[in-house]
Enzyme design. Sequence first.
Site, PDB file in Angstrom:
ATOM      1  N   LYS A   1     -12.135  -6.287  20.274  1.00 51.85           N
ATOM      2  CA  LYS A   1     -11.629  -5.190  21.102  1.00 51.85           C
ATOM      3  C   LYS A   1     -12.651  -4.056  21.191  1.00 51.85           C
ATOM      4  CE  LYS A   1      -8.805  -7.853  21.792  1.00 51.85           C
ATOM      5  NZ  LYS A   1      -9.178  -8.762  20.833  1.00 51.85           N
TER       6      LYS A   1
ATOM      7  N   ALA B   1      -1.925 -12.998  15.209  1.00 52.62           N
ATOM      8  CA  ALA B   1      -1.838 -12.058  14.088  1.00 52.62           C
ATOM      9  C   ALA B   1      -0.439 -11.501  13.921  1.00 52.62           C
ATOM     10  CB  ALA B   1      -2.835 -10.916  14.307  1.00 52.62           C
TER      11      ALA B   1
ATOM     12  N   CYS C   1      -8.936 -11.912  11.527  1.00 54.71           N
ATOM     13  CA  CYS C   1      -8.451 -11.023  12.593  1.00 54.71           C
ATOM     14  C   CYS C   1      -9.155  -9.676  12.543  1.00 54.71           C
ATOM     15  CB  CYS C   1      -6.949 -10.819  12.450  1.00 54.71           C
ATOM     16  SG  CYS C   1      -6.305  -9.563  13.555  1.00 54.71           S
TER      17      CYS C   1
ATOM     18  N   HIS D   1       7.013   8.234  36.826  1.00 58.36           N
ATOM     19  CA  HIS D   1       6.092   8.120  37.955  1.00 58.36           C
ATOM     20  C   HIS D   1       5.030   9.204  37.839  1.00 58.36           C
ATOM     21  CE1 HIS D   1       4.720   7.474  42.064  1.00 58.36           C
ATOM     22  NE2 HIS D   1       4.745   8.798  42.237  1.00 58.36           N
TER      23      HIS D   1
ATOM     24  N   ALA E   1      -7.629 -17.251  25.088  1.00 60.70           N
ATOM     25  CA  ALA E   1      -7.887 -15.819  24.902  1.00 60.70           C
ATOM     26  C   ALA E   1      -9.306 -15.567  24.385  1.00 60.70           C
ATOM     27  CB  ALA E   1      -6.859 -15.228  23.946  1.00 60.70           C
TER      28      ALA E   1
ATOM     29  N   SER F   1     -11.170 -21.707  27.749  1.00 56.85           N
ATOM     30  CA  SER F   1     -10.839 -20.443  28.421  1.00 56.85           C
ATOM     31  C   SER F   1      -9.521 -19.856  27.940  1.00 56.85           C
ATOM     32  CB  SER F   1     -10.762 -20.669  29.937  1.00 56.85           C
ATOM     33  OG  SER F   1      -9.583 -21.393  30.254  1.00 56.85           O
TER      34      SER F   1
ATOM     35  N   GLY G   1      -8.500  -8.299   5.017  1.00 54.35           N
ATOM     36  CA  GLY G   1      -8.172  -8.208   6.441  1.00 54.35           C
ATOM     37  C   GLY G   1      -8.379  -9.523   7.166  1.00 54.35           C
TER      38      GLY G   1
END
Length: 465
Positions: free
Chosen positions: A50, A319, A41, A444, A183, A181, A38
């Site tokens: 995340k 990625a 990433c 909506h 990501a 600064s 993997g």
Amino acid sequence: MEKYDLIVIGSGPGGYVTAIRASQLGRKTAIVEKAELGGVCLNWGCIPTKALLKSAQVFEYLNHASDYGITIQGKANADFSAIIKRSRDVAAGMSKGVQFLMKKNKIDIIQGTGKLTKDKKVEVTGADGKKTTYDAPHIVLATGARSRELPNLPQDGKKIIGYRQALTLDKQPASMVVVGSGAIGSEFAYFYNAIGTKVTLVEYLDNIVPLEDEEVSKQLATSFKKAGIDVMTGSEVTSVDTSGTKVKVTIKSKKGKEEQIEADIVLSAVGITPNIENIGLEEAGVVVEKGRVKVDEFYRTSVPGIYAIGDIVPGQALAHVASAEGIICVEKIAGHNPEPLNYNNIPGCTYTSPEVASVGYTEKAAKEAGYELKIGKFPYSASGKASAAGQKDGFIKLIFDAKYGELIGAHMIGANVTEMIAEIVVARKLETTGHELLKAVHPHPTMSEAIMEAAAAAYGEVIHL
């Protein structure tokens, strides 16, 4: 000597996707990996960060529960080691998932460090130092990249750290200086600030997230400052002193003003360096240009049978770019007729709060390219869904070529925009015009309505502004 149709060196989102696609196309495939399946990433980048950011978001919700009419007895505490453990568990689970995919697709995993030989074979050195040679008519290099080090900011892994250590610190620092600064830097600045660390974000250029549209950069800086992050743009770290218990960081502005900040930790997030050393490029005669492997539109290097994808070739070091390149590369090898990748339709996402997502030209770049523009903007403050969600920071900005109505750029900042940018990528792939976009009925109430409203704003048809 074991023979394969195709060998991939590196199992990140470039390498493992390449291997799977090759296997699907009937090629006997092996993948060489010296660490965890993997790659960065999955183990040390996109996925574990995340997980950290989700913890920060939950913590922020708890701290602002009263804004939503909910009373919580007592104070919410961020358990730093538990947050880190959850992040590592998520990464480990994903790595096991890649292992399953390798097995499912009958791909051999060769553990060790892969290197090209001068006779175009792959020599793998195992952890025990034993060398084994493998042969294949097609070899794909997908060795990725690592944290870039600045000469005046040498990483010691303790007080001056890179992204890897930022994911696995033993205890939460009380204060941190984040240098860079982009990501990575912005995401870590947001995470550590959200859980209570005093964060100073230092950027050499005039705007944070400097690759983004200027209006987006300014909005993120405003949101960061509101959240308590000290944002220093047009500034550089000139020296660091790690001799005491804290790090003394000397920061100089472009106007020549110097100041010193004390912090527990300095996180260096100044970009990446491709892993092109010691993989046999010189031995095999593979041409390198400006620190990247030179390839054609189907990722063929200067040496027949050797290919390169991902962070070691020109193009965005992302990625999803590496995965797309790997698929195109093996489909071409298999005799298909894949379309070359359009590097001007690659979405970029930054998972701060508010989120940032963009694709195509910035306003400045579009003007420099000679386009006459129609620009539509729709603020989240006018979005019913954003108001209901209590997330009114941000806007959607769409840039159209005035002559033909072509959508040439999209710049978004706000809640959920990293999920919404895909609509624009597909629309641009299909060469959708501004009118088609604004006439496509959006549900909506959703944040995604803001895309339709921004398109309408560009053509003087906006309803809710």
